[in-house]
Design a protein around this motif. Sequence first.
Motif, short mmCIF file in Angstrom:
data_model
loop_
_atom_site.label_atom_id
_atom_site.label_comp_id
_atom_site.label_asym_id
_atom_site.label_seq_id
_atom_site.Cartn_x
_atom_site.Cartn_y
_atom_site.Cartn_z
N TRP A 186 30.02 12.58 -1.98
CA TRP A 186 30.32 11.25 -1.44
C TRP A 186 30.76 10.24 -2.50
O TRP A 186 31.54 9.33 -2.22
N GLU A 238 27.65 3.20 5.78
CA GLU A 238 27.81 4.43 6.54
C GLU A 238 26.44 5.06 6.80
O GLU A 238 25.48 4.79 6.08
N GLU A 239 26.38 5.91 7.80
CA GLU A 239 25.18 6.69 8.09
C GLU A 239 25.59 8.14 8.35
O GLU A 239 26.63 8.39 8.96
N ILE A 240 24.78 9.07 7.85
CA ILE A 240 25.01 10.48 8.13
C ILE A 240 23.68 11.15 8.47
O ILE A 240 22.67 10.94 7.77
N GLU A 252 21.93 17.90 13.96
CA GLU A 252 21.94 17.40 15.33
C GLU A 252 20.47 17.21 15.78
O GLU A 252 19.54 17.67 15.10
N ASN A 305 25.10 18.60 11.63
CA ASN A 305 25.94 17.54 12.16
C ASN A 305 27.36 17.67 11.62
O ASN A 305 27.56 18.02 10.46
N GLN A 306 28.36 17.35 12.45
CA GLN A 306 29.75 17.54 12.04
C GLN A 306 30.13 16.66 10.86
O GLN A 306 30.89 17.10 9.98
N SER A 307 29.61 15.46 10.78
CA SER A 307 29.92 14.58 9.63
C SER A 307 29.38 15.18 8.33
O SER A 307 30.04 15.10 7.28
N PHE A 308 28.20 15.77 8.40
CA PHE A 308 27.63 16.43 7.24
C PHE A 308 28.45 17.66 6.86
O PHE A 308 28.73 17.89 5.68
N ARG A 309 28.86 18.43 7.85
CA ARG A 309 29.71 19.59 7.59
C ARG A 309 31.02 19.18 6.93
O ARG A 309 31.47 19.81 5.97
N ASP A 310 31.63 18.10 7.42
CA ASP A 310 32.89 17.64 6.86
C ASP A 310 32.72 17.21 5.41
O ASP A 310 33.59 17.45 4.57
N LEU A 311 31.60 16.56 5.10
CA LEU A 311 31.36 16.07 3.74
C LEU A 311 31.17 17.22 2.76
O LEU A 311 31.67 17.17 1.63
#
Length: 240
Positions: A33, A213-215, A219, A226-232
């Motif tokens: 990040w 931001e929050e992650i 789920e 979570n998809q945001s965590f996967r993307d990061l």
Amino acid sequence: MARNSSFRFKNFTVQQDKCAMKVCTDACVLGAWADVSDADHILDIGAGTGLLSLMVAQRNSYGIIDAVEIDAEAFYQAGENVENSPFHERIRLFHSAVQEFTSEHKYDVIVTNPPFFQSDLLSPIDKKNIAHHAKSLDFAELLTAIDRLLSDTGKFNILFPIDEGQQFLKKALESGWVLSRKLTLFHHEGKKAFRLVMTFQRSELIHNKHIEEEICIYEPDGTTYNQSFRDLLKDFYMIF
């Protein structure tokens, strides 16, 4: 995250059997990040296994990374991890306390996962005290070192548990730093936040507004990422 003797990423492997601070999810979030764009010179304070330096080197293809580590065993293990990585020509390790570290140039970016427990009971194992407690590096000393080593236009990225993060944020703002980004990390929705990741700079922000931001790592079921965590973390974790 499992505390194995090594942790394999897509482009490098981190050996960690000699380090008090193991590879952990929140440190990986910081490495993925942190704002390291357009940085020629990057400093990693408290390198540990070398994880942050390696992640930063993967994300910034040309910057030179200096990594400072006070613990001898961690320093040598970080050296092993760096040497066995594709980024070894751009990462330089220094066995030193950051309070005593000097450089011929200022840094465009600093990343650090510092000792963070300011008041908790000390462990009988001194190596763990150095890694986890602000015994060898308190907030004031860390901010002084960053102020000395960071360029006028530079940014520093830092990770803390929530309570210590709020304490550090107050101290940093009182010292004249400007918060430009803040990420709050949750295990999953409905759980309390457990980490703060923050970016600071010296100058005022455009429109005087920072980005929050929050992650969530998982789920609500507690097992599906979570998809945001996967993307990061998709460029680093083997499972994504």
